[in-house]
Write a protein that holds these residues in place. Sequence first.
Motif, PDB file in Angstrom:
ATOM      1  N   TYR A 235       0.834  -1.205   0.000  1.00 16.88           N
ATOM      2  CA  TYR A 235       0.000   0.000   0.000  1.00 16.88           C
ATOM      3  C   TYR A 235       0.870   1.257   0.000  1.00 16.88           C
ATOM      4  O   TYR A 235       0.597   2.211  -0.737  1.00 16.88           O
ATOM      5  CB  TYR A 235      -0.916  -0.014   1.225  1.00 16.88           C
ATOM      6  CG  TYR A 235      -1.815   1.196   1.345  1.00 16.88           C
ATOM      7  CD1 TYR A 235      -3.025   1.260   0.661  1.00 16.88           C
ATOM      8  CD2 TYR A 235      -1.450   2.282   2.141  1.00 16.88           C
ATOM      9  CE1 TYR A 235      -3.855   2.373   0.771  1.00 16.88           C
ATOM     10  CE2 TYR A 235      -2.267   3.396   2.261  1.00 16.88           C
ATOM     11  CZ  TYR A 235      -3.470   3.435   1.574  1.00 16.88           C
ATOM     12  OH  TYR A 235      -4.277   4.539   1.684  1.00 16.88           O
ATOM     13  N   PHE A 236       1.903   1.264   0.836  1.00 15.04           N
ATOM     14  CA  PHE A 236       2.801   2.421   0.896  1.00 15.04           C
ATOM     15  C   PHE A 236       3.398   2.722  -0.473  1.00 15.04           C
ATOM     16  O   PHE A 236       3.583   3.888  -0.846  1.00 15.04           O
ATOM     17  CB  PHE A 236       3.935   2.182   1.899  1.00 15.04           C
ATOM     18  CG  PHE A 236       3.498   2.084   3.342  1.00 15.04           C
ATOM     19  CD1 PHE A 236       2.275   2.571   3.754  1.00 15.04           C
ATOM     20  CD2 PHE A 236       4.326   1.506   4.294  1.00 15.04           C
ATOM     21  CE1 PHE A 236       1.878   2.493   5.087  1.00 15.04           C
ATOM     22  CE2 PHE A 236       3.950   1.420   5.614  1.00 15.04           C
ATOM     23  CZ  PHE A 236       2.722   1.913   6.018  1.00 15.04           C
ATOM     24  N   LYS A 237       3.710   1.669  -1.232  1.00  9.77           N
ATOM     25  CA  LYS A 237       4.315   1.855  -2.553  1.00  9.77           C
ATOM     26  C   LYS A 237       3.343   2.490  -3.547  1.00  9.77           C
ATOM     27  O   LYS A 237       3.776   3.131  -4.509  1.00  9.77           O
ATOM     28  CB  LYS A 237       4.787   0.499  -3.101  1.00  9.77           C
ATOM     29  CG  LYS A 237       5.988  -0.090  -2.373  1.00  9.77           C
ATOM     30  CD  LYS A 237       6.341  -1.461  -2.951  1.00  9.77           C
ATOM     31  CE  LYS A 237       7.544  -2.067  -2.247  1.00  9.77           C
ATOM     32  NZ  LYS A 237       7.860  -3.423  -2.778  1.00  9.77           N
ATOM     33  N   LYS A 238       2.045   2.309  -3.322  1.00 11.61           N
ATOM     34  CA  LYS A 238       1.037   2.796  -4.263  1.00 11.61           C
ATOM     35  C   LYS A 238       0.658   4.252  -4.040  1.00 11.61           C
ATOM     36  O   LYS A 238       0.204   4.923  -4.965  1.00 11.61           O
ATOM     37  CB  LYS A 238      -0.228   1.936  -4.165  1.00 11.61           C
ATOM     38  CG  LYS A 238      -0.069   0.515  -4.641  1.00 11.61           C
ATOM     39  CD  LYS A 238      -1.369  -0.249  -4.429  1.00 11.61           C
ATOM     40  CE  LYS A 238      -1.235  -1.696  -4.847  1.00 11.61           C
ATOM     41  NZ  LYS A 238      -2.503  -2.441  -4.591  1.00 11.61           N
ATOM     42  N   VAL A 239       0.787   4.718  -2.803  1.00 11.59           N
ATOM     43  CA  VAL A 239       0.298   6.061  -2.479  1.00 11.59           C
ATOM     44  C   VAL A 239       1.477   7.006  -2.260  1.00 11.59           C
ATOM     45  O   VAL A 239       2.561   6.590  -1.853  1.00 11.59           O
ATOM     46  CB  VAL A 239      -0.608   6.054  -1.231  1.00 11.59           C
ATOM     47  CG1 VAL A 239      -1.817   5.162  -1.460  1.00 11.59           C
ATOM     48  CG2 VAL A 239       0.145   5.613   0.009  1.00 11.59           C
ATOM     49  N   ASP A 240       1.235   8.257  -2.506  1.00  8.03           N
ATOM     50  CA  ASP A 240       2.274   9.254  -2.255  1.00  8.03           C
ATOM     51  C   ASP A 240       2.204   9.746  -0.818  1.00  8.03           C
ATOM     52  O   ASP A 240       3.224   9.938  -0.159  1.00  8.03           O
ATOM     53  CB  ASP A 240       2.103  10.438  -3.208  1.00  8.03           C
ATOM     54  CG  ASP A 240       3.088  11.555  -2.911  1.00  8.03           C
ATOM     55  OD1 ASP A 240       4.265  11.391  -3.274  1.00  8.03           O
ATOM     56  OD2 ASP A 240       2.677  12.568  -2.302  1.00  8.03           O
ATOM     57  N   THR A 241       0.973   9.934  -0.319  1.00  8.68           N
ATOM     58  CA  THR A 241       0.759  10.522   1.000  1.00  8.68           C
ATOM     59  C   THR A 241      -0.272   9.706   1.768  1.00  8.68           C
ATOM     60  O   THR A 241      -1.303   9.312   1.206  1.00  8.68           O
ATOM     61  CB  THR A 241       0.264  11.971   0.876  1.00  8.68           C
ATOM     62  OG1 THR A 241       1.194  12.718   0.076  1.00  8.68           O
ATOM     63  CG2 THR A 241       0.138  12.626   2.231  1.00  8.68           C
TER      64      THR A 241
END
Length: 254
Positions: A235-241
């Motif tokens: 999930y962290f890899k998919k979102v910027d913030t």
Amino acid sequence: MDLKIQHFVIFVTITCLSACNDAPQKLSKISGQQLPITDSINVTDSIDIFVAPYRSRVNEVLDSTLAYAPKQITKNDGKYNTSAGNLMADIILSEANPIFKSRTGNDIDFVISNHGGIRSIISKGKVSARTAYEVMPFENSIVVVAIKGKSVRDLISFLINANSPHPIAGMQIVLNNNETLKDVNIQGLPFDENRTYYVATSNYLADGGDDMGFFRDDINPVDLNYLIRNAMIDYFKKVDTLRAKVDDRFIKIE
């Protein structure tokens, strides 16, 4: 036969017979000593040199920035739901549902996790894989269980009576001012006790951990073999913030 050899043979024979007749030995005492591992123990240079490149690579991977948190995310900023709990539950729902859908043709209805399973805040600033290991250090995998409406009713009662705000997603619980139940909505629809719902949780909770006995009557649990920690990293890899906040998924009407 030489006399000396004869005496030797007799001696060996007597010794062997004596050994065979010895009483069985018994353990009389067990002792132990605690040896703490501290920084006072000297480093073995040869081992340290061998491990160094691997340590460097692991730290590089763990500390690479994957996303950004504009503010601290914690499990202690709300009575009924929290920013960290909401983020955790939302991640499980968003990352696990496509896998479950592809394997079964069904969608996950809602998620429940446990407050105590969140072991660290997410600090303001860069978010990395190490962040996921700090928040979720356990090897818990995501399991989807089908439970009947009666068990969901027990689950809702558990959440209302809990002393901690356990993470949920896909479900909204609304309490009256006196903390009795007013409404329950699942995926935007009123709770139907005659339905069977697909619930995503951890393997630990699916096995009845944290006194979540409502999973005892689960139907055909599906272990996705997908660690919650790995879902967080994906999930962290998919979102910027990271947009995590306390919201209205579990509220009391004042």
